[in-house]
Design a protein around this motif. Structure first.
Motif: not given
Ligand code: FAD
Length: 503
Positions: A275, A327, A330, A405, A440, A442
């Motif tokens: 996404s 999805f 995640q 990822n 980042g 996070d």
């Protein structure tokens, strides 16, 4: 409850001893972590207060220059978002104050000064440093009620009873608890409820001391960025503009083109079916509720589709198509597991102390194992090792502020393998990720990085040098199994030569 109060709920934390100043000039919403005007519980709470007290709403969105890794890249993304928020507030007749600190410390005192004229101050609740500390630092200086509101995930983050150490255990918890929360979605357009309210007036003395940014909405912020004392070597990413409009466009594109391939092809960098929402989720330009609702709409889903039996399994619980469930696993399970860890381990979520005992033990046992390659953190930063896939991932991080990822996992595993110790590997990963990644700093950053060292994972055999029983990943395997497409050529920077002491 006195007539001047709104009831608390599980997303709102407040110190009830701080009074509501019902006749003050405005209700202040200090937007920090959820930088958007739609589907935002904190903004909605501020709107409720404004309506309840009959006071106008003032939205403050500020940007400091003295946080770690402040750069053109991060600033540009936030400035893009500010443009969208300014336009949305203007459309709804709401006073929006955009403040960009021109030099370190210049913004100090602004929130306190605005709060002196506020009936209530509402701000975002966030589980990680430094955003999570803002309200606590402000609270002792206020004579008015300060509320922190959690819009972080589908599950109210402070309602979790403990830290969950595996995705399986957390998923079971979610499957028990989430159904009760799925009916409590934030309003899509909270500002619409303020239509007939007057605009808040900000004291002239405040605007003189802290001049707001009054940029023309179409203007390019490049010139502004150049004047700020931030890191100009980490440039803005032209292909990834920030803001809620862009977030929504990406979400729509992903649901139309990426999601159907997500389950089968997510691991393949050449397929580009992820996404790309993580920076937008990180800065709050979109929220997980909005993402969830969009998936629900695509699926024509209702809560009646939920499996009533809790099995803790990745697939089958939602009663949606497999790709939608993959999805949601995640964006709900893994993302909110990271939030859960920050909430319950506030001092250690980014450190080795957050690892399970087995991982600490095995990494310690192998800490002195000879390394076939070692690279200093500065060498890794240049992305010039002997490993072409790793270099490409590091170049993608430097150029685009993200890594695909699957390769992000490989990226972290190799840093463990090539660093002089697990502690050095952790420090390098955090430094590079926080400095270059748009998503980042996070909860997910520390969850992903510490996953590379064994967190939220189990022991894997056979026991190997350096890794012990921490899950191992190899670039050769990745090269064989992944559809890389043009990934390597795109991100292999011309002229990079191997450095480091390959033996
Ligand atoms: C070493 C390492 C560092 C990482 N650093 C970050 C980071 O700084 N910020 C960040 O948001 N994620 C990080 N991740 C997790 C993950 O790689 C990214 O969330 C994901 O690649 C983002 O791309 P996307 O939005 O296209 O993801 P999609 O696959 O489209 O997923 C949608 C959303 O689900 C969530 N999500 C996806 N994968 C994970 C995961 N493994 N763990 C937790 N949440 C997930 C994210 O919010 C993501 O935006 C890291 C992972 C590793 C291994």
């Amino acid at each position: 409850m006195t007539p001047s109060q709104l009831p608390l709920n599980e997303r709102v934390t407040a110190n009830p001893e701080q009074p509501v100043q019902a006749s003050a000039r405005y209700v202040l919403y200090w937007m920090t972590a959820q930088r958007r005007t739609r589907a935002n519980f904190a903004l909605e709470r501020a709107v409720d207060w404004a309506r309840h007290l009959g006071r106008p709403l003032l939205v403050l969105e500020a940007l400091a220059v003295d946080y770690e890794h402040a750069s053109d890249r991060l600033h540009r993304f936030v400035l893009d978002g500010m443009k969208d928020n300014a336009a949305a507030c203007l459309r709804h007749g709401v006073r929006y104050l955009r403040y960009v600190e021109p030099r370190a410390g210049a913004g100090r005192g602004l929130v306190k000064a605005l709060a002196r004229h506020a009936a209530v101050v509402v701000t975002d609740d966030h589980p990680a440093h430094p955003l999570g500390d803002l309200a606590a630092r402000l609270r002792p200086h206020l004579a008015v009620r300060l509320e922190q509101v959690d819009s972080c995930g589908l599950l109210p983050m402070r309602g979790t009873p403990k830290v969950f150490t595996t995705a399986y255990a957390f998923r079971r918890h979610l499957q028990h608890e989430l159904p009760a929360h799925l009916a409590s979605m934030p309003r899509d357009h909270p500002l619409r409820r303020l239509r007939s309210m007057p605009r808040a007036v900000v004291a002239r003395s405040i605007l003189t001391r802290w001049p707001e940014l009054r940029a023309d909405p179409s203007s390019d912020p490049t010139a502004l960025l150049a004047t700020l004392p931030i890191d100009h070597t980490v440039g803005a990413v032209a292909a990834t503009r920030g803001g809620s409009r862009e977030a929504r466009a990406r979400l729509t594109h992903f649901l139309a083109q990426g999601l159907e391939h997500y389950q089968d092809d997510r691991n393949h960098p050449g397929e580009e079916c992820e996404s790309g929402l993580s920076p937008y989720l990180h800065f709050g330009h979109v929220g997980s509720h909005e993402v969830f609702q969009a998936v629900v709409a695509r699926e024509g889903w209702t809560p009646d589709d939920l499996d009533t039996v809790v099995r803790g399994k990745r697939a089958g619980w939602w009663g949606m198509a497999p790709e939608a469930e993959a999805f949601l696993d995640q964006v709900v399970t893994w993302r909110e597991l990271a939030i859960n860890t920050c909430v319950h381990l506030p001092e250690t979520y980014a450190s080795m102390a957050s690892l399970p005992a087995w991982a600490l033990r095995t990494l310690h046992t192998h800490a002195l194992d000879p390394r076939p390659y070692t690279y200093a953190p500065e060498e890794l930063e240049q992305g010039a090792t002997h490993d072409a896939i790793w270099n490409a991932a590091q170049h993608q991080l430097r150029a685009q502020g993200t890594i695909h990822n699957y390769l992000r996992m490989l990226w972290g595993k190799k840093i463990l393998e090539w660093s002089r110790s697990p502690d050095e590997a952790l420090a390098t990963m955090i430094h590079l990720n926080d400095k270059y990644a748009l998503d980042g700093r996070d909860p997910n950053s520390y969850a992903g990085i510490l996953w590379c060292l064994g967190r939220n994972d189990r022991a894997w055999g056979p026991e190997r040098p350096i890794f012990g029983t921490v899950r191992y990943m190899s670039s050769d395997q990745a090269r064989k199994k992944l559809k890389l497409g043009s990934y390597l050529t795109r991100f292999t920077a011309a002229g990079s030569k191997p450095v480091g002491n390959a033996r």
